[in-house]
Design a protein around this motif. Structure first.
Motif, mmCIF file in Angstrom:
data_model
loop_
_atom_site.group_PDB
_atom_site.id
_atom_site.type_symbol
_atom_site.label_atom_id
_atom_site.label_comp_id
_atom_site.label_asym_id
_atom_site.label_seq_id
_atom_site.Cartn_x
_atom_site.Cartn_y
_atom_site.Cartn_z
ATOM 1 N N VAL A 25 -3.725 0.787 -3.411
ATOM 2 C CA VAL A 25 -3.837 -0.187 -2.863
ATOM 3 C C VAL A 25 -3.155 -0.999 -4.179
ATOM 4 N N LEU B 7 -2.656 13.382 4.632
ATOM 5 C CA LEU B 7 -2.386 11.722 3.815
ATOM 6 C C LEU B 7 -3.451 12.221 2.396
ATOM 7 N N TYR C 9 1.606 5.762 -0.326
ATOM 8 C CA TYR C 9 0.745 6.648 0.232
ATOM 9 C C TYR C 9 2.106 8.062 0.146
ATOM 10 N N GLY D 65 -0.714 -2.865 5.554
ATOM 11 C CA GLY D 65 -1.918 -2.178 5.957
ATOM 12 C C GLY D 65 -2.319 -3.728 7.015
ATOM 13 N N ARG D 66 -1.388 -4.421 7.780
ATOM 14 C CA ARG D 66 -2.205 -4.862 9.033
ATOM 15 C C ARG D 66 -1.210 -4.775 9.972
ATOM 16 N N THR D 67 0.306 -5.246 10.243
ATOM 17 C CA THR D 67 0.239 -5.120 11.687
ATOM 18 C C THR D 67 1.066 -3.628 11.792
ATOM 19 N N TYR D 68 1.325 -3.986 11.501
ATOM 20 C CA TYR D 68 2.881 -2.661 11.742
ATOM 21 C C TYR D 68 2.548 -1.387 10.699
ATOM 22 N N GLY D 69 3.320 0.088 11.200
ATOM 23 C CA GLY D 69 2.880 1.460 11.189
ATOM 24 C C GLY D 69 3.487 1.669 9.442
ATOM 25 N N TYR D 70 3.878 2.554 9.184
ATOM 26 C CA TYR D 70 3.948 2.889 7.989
ATOM 27 C C TYR D 70 5.303 3.397 8.042
ATOM 28 N N ASN E 75 1.161 -1.621 0.338
ATOM 29 C CA ASN E 75 0.192 0.193 -0.277
ATOM 30 C C ASN E 75 0.912 1.333 -0.345
ATOM 31 N N GLU F 92 -7.692 11.663 -1.070
ATOM 32 C CA GLU F 92 -8.246 11.627 -0.151
ATOM 33 C C GLU F 92 -8.610 13.976 -0.217
ATOM 34 N N TYR G 216 -4.165 7.922 -1.827
ATOM 35 C CA TYR G 216 -2.981 5.966 -1.181
ATOM 36 C C TYR G 216 -3.579 5.157 -2.771
ATOM 37 N N TYR H 189 1.568 11.892 1.708
ATOM 38 C CA TYR H 189 1.267 12.796 2.181
ATOM 39 C C TYR H 189 2.190 13.967 2.380
#
Lengths: 112, 111
Positions: free
Chosen positions: A51, A46, A34, A96-101, A32, A59, A49, A36
């Motif tokens: 996917v 933002l 992005y 898009g799951r557990t961790y940050g960007y 994913n 946005e 983005y 900013y």
């Protein structure tokens, strides 16, 4: 390991000129991605983005557009820059799951 | 949109003093993330909290997620000059595609 490349580091452009900022990611597939923007001393806004290839979500309606021509490439563009487009542009990727960007090192754009 | 509010906006401390920044939401959060941005640099992911009442530590940094999952805090014990920067909280939306950042708390540390 995953790395993210963003260039150029700084850019000074006249009002009305076009813009193209590029971001590429290595070491991962189907990230994913992005874009900013950060105004001086402010938070992170933002802009776009994506996917997947060819998919863009906007946005904030404004003078900018984004494209994702390849899986790990994300491009931010403008046909005619405005003074208000000045800022610190940051590309980021996430699973898009557990961790940050993970953010790129950013591009400082000054429109004069 | 579902924003997260951060306070304070700025904090000046003497080296060795403690520091806390707070992040609040009017709605229940599924998760909260914290990032640090050094002056002139880019944000760096620190941690993600997902469980009600969760507390995590990274050396001198303590992160908490409220019982109601509507607030979070980052506490730094005995600040050092290397702690200087802006600390952002952020919420990742349920679908996982977007992360919305708070306005950040800028920390100044005087040696």
């Amino acid at each position: 390991s995953q790395t993210i490349h963003q260039w150029p580091a700084t850019l000074v452009q006249p009002v009305g000129s076009p813009l193209s900022l590029e971001c590429t990611v290595e070491g991962t597939s189907n990230p994913n991605l992005y874009w900013y923007r950060q105004a001086a001393g402010r938070g992170l806004q933002l802009l776009f983005y994506s996917v997947g290839i060819g998919q863009i979500s906007s946005e904030v309606p404004q003078n900018l557009s984004a494209s994702r021509p390849q899986d790990r490439q994300f491009i931010l563009s403008s046909k005619k820059l405005l003074l208000s487009d000045s800022g610190f542009y940051l590309c980021a990727w996430g699973d898009g799951r557990t961790y940050g960007y993970t953010f790129g090192s950013g591009t400082r754009l000054t429109v004069v | 949109g579902q924003q997260v509010m951060q306070i304070p906006q700025y904090q000046h401390v003497q080296e060795g003093e403690d520091f806390t920044t707070y992040c609040n939401s009017s709605t229940t959060l599924s998760n909260i993330q914290w990032y640090k941005q050094r002056p002139g640099g880019h944000p760096v992911f620190l941690i993600q909290l997902v469980k009600s009442g969760e507390v995590k530590k990274q050396k001198r940094l303590t992160f908490q997620f409220g019982e109601a999952k509507k607030n979070s805090s980052l506490h730094i014990t005995a600040t050092q000059t290397t702690d200087v920067g802006t600390y952002f909280c952020a919420r990742r939306n349920t679908g996982g595609f977007k992360t919305i950042f708070g306005a950040g708390t800028r920390l100044f540390v005087k040696a």
